[in-house]
Scaffold this active site. Structure first.
Site, PDB file in Angstrom:
ATOM      1  N   ASN A 156       0.799  -1.121   0.048  1.00 33.87           N
ATOM      2  CA  ASN A 156      -0.069   0.187   0.022  1.00 33.87           C
ATOM      3  C   ASN A 156       0.952   1.336   0.095  1.00 33.87           C
ATOM      4  OD1 ASN A 156      -2.347   1.516   0.169  1.00 33.87           O
ATOM      5  ND2 ASN A 156      -3.368  -0.102   1.436  1.00 33.87           N
TER       6      ASN A 156
ATOM      7  N   HIS B  13      23.016   2.758  12.776  1.00 31.15           N
ATOM      8  CA  HIS B  13      24.239   3.660  12.913  1.00 31.15           C
ATOM      9  C   HIS B  13      24.790   3.193  14.384  1.00 31.15           C
ATOM     10  CE1 HIS B  13      23.469   6.290   9.565  1.00 31.15           C
ATOM     11  NE2 HIS B  13      22.433   6.276   9.972  1.00 31.15           N
TER      12      HIS B  13
ATOM     13  N   ALA C  58      -0.592  -1.486   8.980  1.00 29.64           N
ATOM     14  CA  ALA C  58      -0.086  -0.089   8.627  1.00 29.64           C
ATOM     15  C   ALA C  58       0.890   0.341   9.874  1.00 29.64           C
ATOM     16  CB  ALA C  58      -1.405   0.817   8.763  1.00 29.64           C
TER      17      ALA C  58
ATOM     18  N   ALA D 288      -0.575  -3.468  13.401  1.00 26.30           N
ATOM     19  CA  ALA D 288      -0.529  -2.306  12.965  1.00 26.30           C
ATOM     20  C   ALA D 288       0.234  -1.383  14.003  1.00 26.30           C
ATOM     21  CB  ALA D 288      -1.662  -1.220  12.483  1.00 26.30           C
TER      22      ALA D 288
ATOM     23  N   THR E   5      11.753  -5.677  16.374  1.00 25.38           N
ATOM     24  CA  THR E   5      13.136  -5.590  16.898  1.00 25.38           C
ATOM     25  C   THR E   5      13.758  -6.797  16.967  1.00 25.38           C
ATOM     26  OG1 THR E   5      12.741  -5.650  19.196  1.00 25.38           O
ATOM     27  CG2 THR E   5      12.844  -3.478  18.345  1.00 25.38           C
ATOM     28  N   LYS E   6      12.879  -8.075  16.886  1.00 23.87           N
ATOM     29  CA  LYS E   6      13.378  -9.281  17.214  1.00 23.87           C
ATOM     30  C   LYS E   6      12.458 -10.207  16.154  1.00 23.87           C
ATOM     31  CE  LYS E   6      15.102  -8.942  21.923  1.00 23.87           C
ATOM     32  NZ  LYS E   6      15.001  -9.490  23.234  1.00 23.87           N
TER      33      LYS E   6
END
Length: 207
Positions: free
Chosen positions: A87, A117, A144, A162, A167-168
């Site tokens: 989308n 970073h 979303a 959504a 992170t894992k």
């Protein structure tokens, strides 16, 4: 360092300085293709398909990406299977490879980010960066405003709710959501009967 060797280092997971002038000039070629894709008209579907095949590292049949679409390297490090839908406002930070399996769907405003970073401020002052590949399986639905971070793998058939920050790794056949994204439950037989709350699925649709 030669450009091709530097581009390999960019995708290797090693730290590198991202202000190399030759690398930046090379990147502009891919961004120019992306710019042209975003200028296409909604009725130009065949043209979009042809452009995506030229832009992506790999892309299967029947893939559809709404505009605007953003990508650091214009999709040149992206590997799509077939029947993938994205989308509006998909952002692929494809400094490293992004792999997406067949029939996966992206909701609006999803970000898939291979780049990071260092926390060390001195290294950030020198614009050091690292990039870790991301793997998304088949038949995944990413809701979303979700963000998928470097190095993550999402298993087949899973649903990412959504607004999640992934992170894992997320296993196959689960519903996961949250900040950070966590597995909430396994996909079960109930999901063969109801598609939303108490709204029932017509059994004929599953034959």
């Amino acid at each position: 360092m030669k450009l091709e060797d530097l581009k390999k280092q960019v995708r290797s997971g090693a730290l590198y300085s991202c202000d190399d002038e030759e690398l930046a000039v090379d990147q502009l070629k891919y961004l120019q293709k992306l710019y042209k894709y975003n200028k296409t008209k909604p009725m130009q579907q065949k043209k979009r398909e042809k452009m995506l095949k030229a832009m992506f590292a790999e892309i299967g049949e029947n893939c559809y990406i709404e505009t605007p679409f953003r990508s650091n390297w214009g999709g040149s490090n992206v590997h799509f299977g077939k029947n993938i839908y994205a989308n509006f406002n998909l952002t692929l930070v494809d400094d490293a490879d992004i792999y997406v399996g067949d029939s996966t769907m992206f909701g609006p405003n999803v970000i898939v980010c291979t780049a990071g970073h260092p926390i060390n401020a001195k290294l950030r002052e020198q614009v050091y960066e690292f990039n870790i590949p991301i793997h998304i399986g088949k038949n995944v639905w990413i809701g979303a405003n979700s963000v998928i971070l470097p190095g993550v793998t999402i298993g087949d058939n899973s649903v990412i709710g959504a607004g999640s920050i992934v992170t894992k790794d997320i296993p196959s056949n689960v519903v996961a959501f949250g900040i950070p994204c966590k597995v909430q439950r396994e996909i079960s037989e109930k999901d063969d009967k109801f598609y939303f709350k108490d709204m029932q699925i017509d059994p004929e649709l599953l034959k």
